[in-house]
Design an enzyme around this catalytic site. Structure first.
Site, PDB file in Angstrom:
ATOM      1  N   ASN A 158      37.941  42.526  41.763  1.00  0.00           N
ATOM      2  CA  ASN A 158      38.820  41.693  42.585  1.00  0.00           C
ATOM      3  C   ASN A 158      38.051  41.268  43.852  1.00  0.00           C
ATOM      4  O   ASN A 158      37.359  42.077  44.456  1.00  0.00           O
ATOM      5  CB  ASN A 158      40.068  42.479  42.978  1.00  0.00           C
ATOM      6  CG  ASN A 158      40.688  43.183  41.797  1.00  0.00           C
ATOM      7  OD1 ASN A 158      40.061  44.054  41.207  1.00  0.00           O
ATOM      8  ND2 ASN A 158      41.894  42.822  41.435  1.00  0.00           N
ATOM      9  N   HIS A 189      40.648  34.386  40.527  1.00  0.00           N
ATOM     10  CA  HIS A 189      39.501  34.946  41.232  1.00  0.00           C
ATOM     11  C   HIS A 189      38.342  33.954  41.276  1.00  0.00           C
ATOM     12  O   HIS A 189      37.192  34.331  41.064  1.00  0.00           O
ATOM     13  CB  HIS A 189      39.050  36.252  40.549  1.00  0.00           C
ATOM     14  CG  HIS A 189      40.028  37.369  40.686  1.00  0.00           C
ATOM     15  ND1 HIS A 189      39.945  38.530  39.956  1.00  0.00           N
ATOM     16  CD2 HIS A 189      41.117  37.520  41.482  1.00  0.00           C
ATOM     17  CE1 HIS A 189      40.939  39.342  40.294  1.00  0.00           C
ATOM     18  NE2 HIS A 189      41.670  38.743  41.216  1.00  0.00           N
ATOM     19  N   GLN A 200      41.753  47.400  34.830  1.00  0.00           N
ATOM     20  CA  GLN A 200      42.835  48.025  35.591  1.00  0.00           C
ATOM     21  C   GLN A 200      43.926  48.445  34.624  1.00  0.00           C
ATOM     22  O   GLN A 200      44.375  47.645  33.809  1.00  0.00           O
ATOM     23  CB  GLN A 200      43.424  47.031  36.590  1.00  0.00           C
ATOM     24  CG  GLN A 200      42.478  46.739  37.725  1.00  0.00           C
ATOM     25  CD  GLN A 200      42.932  45.567  38.560  1.00  0.00           C
ATOM     26  OE1 GLN A 200      44.082  45.163  38.524  1.00  0.00           O
ATOM     27  NE2 GLN A 200      42.015  45.024  39.310  1.00  0.00           N
ATOM     28  N   HIS A 254      47.551  49.736  34.797  1.00  0.00           N
ATOM     29  CA  HIS A 254      48.666  49.961  35.717  1.00  0.00           C
ATOM     30  C   HIS A 254      49.919  49.293  35.186  1.00  0.00           C
ATOM     31  O   HIS A 254      50.004  48.935  34.006  1.00  0.00           O
ATOM     32  CB  HIS A 254      48.309  49.525  37.142  1.00  0.00           C
ATOM     33  CG  HIS A 254      47.840  48.101  37.294  1.00  0.00           C
ATOM     34  ND1 HIS A 254      47.643  47.503  38.501  1.00  0.00           N
ATOM     35  CD2 HIS A 254      47.547  47.150  36.371  1.00  0.00           C
ATOM     36  CE1 HIS A 254      47.241  46.262  38.318  1.00  0.00           C
ATOM     37  NE2 HIS A 254      47.176  46.021  37.049  1.00  0.00           N
TER      38      HIS A 254
END
Ligand code: G3F
Length: 581
Positions: free
Chosen positions: A557, A514, A404, A406
């Protein structure tokens, strides 16, 4: 206090009337079973569905059940308190955090309670004077710390969020679809799982294009698409929606979004600050849960919930914790087959050439001009309110991890005062862990007496059995992690220079948050905890929900998959209730 006085007062405490003994419990369960009328008393609540936990998975159960049969009585218990006006809302919806994402780091830090803290050295060599410090050979047991935890096998960054709404009050909302290789053990047939993942998308209000207009999003995405033409670089699917009334802000999905209008259903009750102590069976009916023993933390009073069905959805650690604390026959796989993702992280400052190209790009000209007209001294051609990039490099068979790109507020990415946040991009790579039965979280089983008699360190600060991790990465895990780190540094170097202090690094084990597998679903009762419908093996009316149900080694995720599994579980609960009539 003399030790005699301590013993006498704790004895008095444990025999207070607000505590229910096993004998009281059996009497309550039996009379509830034999009487045709259900009269609630100070200690007894009746419902159709009992749900432990108030996170997105618990709410997906409540929502699916109430949407399909609105007169079902649903009672939900949550250990944490209600911290927002709208129960379970994402805290990032506050304008304060939308304007200043870096300050959200502190919200996350405050929310996460570590799971297993091994004792550290407690001798204070510089204390001096008459203060108490352990003498040679003795060791402090700090309340809630775990003397059984071997540090090398710990997931030390693993944590629980105890609040109405659970971790969804601060989650990143990333909802990628798992790759085929991330669902090989899932017992739900492929086409059905695909359609459940679609329904999960709707419940979570997932969108793909809410950041498409952002300058930085477009720039970062096109650099990566150019550099990695075969890697399917795209916008990150996010549980978020841009506000129609004021598009500079967004609404992040929380558990309230998942529960929707059913929060107001008169048949729905939410009880915060309520500990789910354990599940209870009648002595002669070991395969049917008859009640749940709760403790109201405010009044310190025990309550029994008598329900037709029980759903435990408190996350991948607290769910097995409640089961382990119940005097029931546990499936042998409970707490085993644990997998946690590795997490590699760095932050970069975007390259000068990319920033200069923004100023020259005709697509951005109007926005850049408007910004520079108002702020002529700003050296950056990026509006202050330009949304952050939200880009995914998905898992592929060749690159068995997911990335990811971001600007997340997650607690390990706070930009220091020297860097303009508009130049910074966070890069997070999530790696898989091979499935191994021995990777586990275990709990001391209850003694015949109440747990007030347990040894120091056997319980956590809530009085529940302490979680101990035993997790090791395999050689293949290490090889994949090595490759992932190299890939991350290559990709990061394309985007810019490493931000001092945020150089490429592996984060502490557990930080991905997770954990999967601890209550995994599957066909075989020897290697799974529940069936494809999340019904616990050996029980007729006990369901589990949450990331622990995912039976695979994953890099993406987990929330969307867990919601998908929960929707199927909720429909099995509805079927069960139908057959009761
Ligand atoms: C975020 O950036 C990820 O999207 C989450 F999935 C993850 O749990 C979090 O970081 C914490 O590591």
């Amino acid at each position: 206090l003399s030790s005699a006085a301590i013993t006498a007062s704790s004895y008095h405490y444990s025999t207070m009337a607000s505590r229910l003994s096993e004998e009281d419990i059996q009497k309550i369960l039996l009379s509830a079973k034999n009487s045709s009328t259900q009269t609630a008393t100070a200690n007894v609540i009746f419902t159709d569905v009992f749900i432990a936990g108030s996170g997105p998975v618990a709410c997906a159960y409540a929502r699916t059940i109430l949407d399909q049969k609105s007169d079902t009585k649903v009672f939900m218990a949550e250990l944490g308190s209600q911290d927002s006006k709208i129960p379970g809302e994402h805290h990032k919806n506050s304008i304060k955090y939308q304007k200043d994402i870096d300050s959200f780091v502190n919200v996350i830090k405050g929310a996460l309670q570590p799971i297993s803290v091994p004792p550290s050295a407690t001798y204070l060599p510089t204390l001096g004077g008459e203060g108490w410090t352990p003498s040679e050979g003795s060791h402090l047991t700090i309340q809630g710390h775990n003397p059984h935890q071997v540090p090398e096998k710990n997931l030390q960054a693993s944590a629980v969020t105890r609040t109405v709404g659970g971790m969804a009050t601060h989650w990143t909302c990333a909802c990628p679809i798992p790759h085929e290789e991330e669902r090989v053990n899932n017992p739900i047939p492929k086409a059905e799982l695909d359609s459940l993942l679609d329904r999960a998308k709707d419940l979570l209000n997932v969108h793909l294009h809410e950041y498409d207009h952002s300058i930085r999003h477009q720039v970062v995405k096109s650099i990566l698409q150019g550099y990695l033409p075969d890697r399917h670089v795209d916008g990150l699917p996010l549980a978020v929606e841009r506000r129609k009334d004021n598009p500079q802000f967004v609404t992040w999905t929380g558990s309230n979004t998942v529960l929707g209008a059913q929060a107001k259903n008169p048949n729905f009750t939410l009880s915060p600050e309520t500990r789910v102590t354990r599940l209870c069976t009648l002595n002669d009916e070991p395969g049917r849960i008859s009640g749940a023993l709760l403790r109201e933390l405010n009044t310190d009073k025990d309550v029994i919930v008598i329900a037709k069905t029980f759903i435990i959805a408190c996350g991948a650690v607290s769910t097995p914790q409640i089961l382990a604390n119940s005097r029931i026959n546990l499936p042998p796989a409970l707490g085993h087959y644990l997998a946690e993702q590795s997490l590699a992280f760095c932050q970069i400052v975007l390259k000068r050439e990319y920033i200069e190209s923004i100023a020259k790009n005709p697509n951005f000209a109007a926005a850049v001009k408007k910004h520079l007209d108002r702020h002529p001294k700003d050296p950056l051609p990026i509006p202050f309110d330009d949304p952050e990039p939200q880009v995914i490099i998905p898992y592929t068979s060749k690159f068995k991890y997911h990335c990811q790109v971001h600007r997340d507020a997650f607690s390990y990415g706070d930009v220091g005062p020297k860097a303009d946040p508009r130049l910074i991009v966070d890069i997070r790579f999530f790696g898989k862990q091979d499935i191994n039965k021995d990777n586990s979280v275990t709990f001391p089983r209850p003694q015949p007496e109440e747990f007030t008699d347990w040894k120091a360190g056997d319980t956590d600060i809530y009085g529940m059995p302490q979680a101990t991790f035993e997790v090791r990465r395999s050689k293949d895990d290490d090889i994949r992690d090595q490759k992932m780190m190299k890939d991350m540094t290559d990709i990061a170097s394309q985007l810019g220079s490493f931000l001092p202090g945020s150089y490429p690094q592996f984060m502490e084990p557990g930080l991905a948050l997770h954990i999967t597998g601890t209550t995994r679903i599957g066909k075989d009762a020897a290697t799974s905890v529940a069936n494809a419908e999340s019904l616990v093996h050996g029980f007729t009316n006990l369901w589990v929900g949450g990331n622990g149900c995912i039976p695979d080694s994953t890099a993406c995720n987990p929330t969307r998959t867990s919601i998908a599994i929960a929707i199927k579980g909720a429909e099995a609960v509805l079927d069960f209730l139908k057959k009761q009539h």
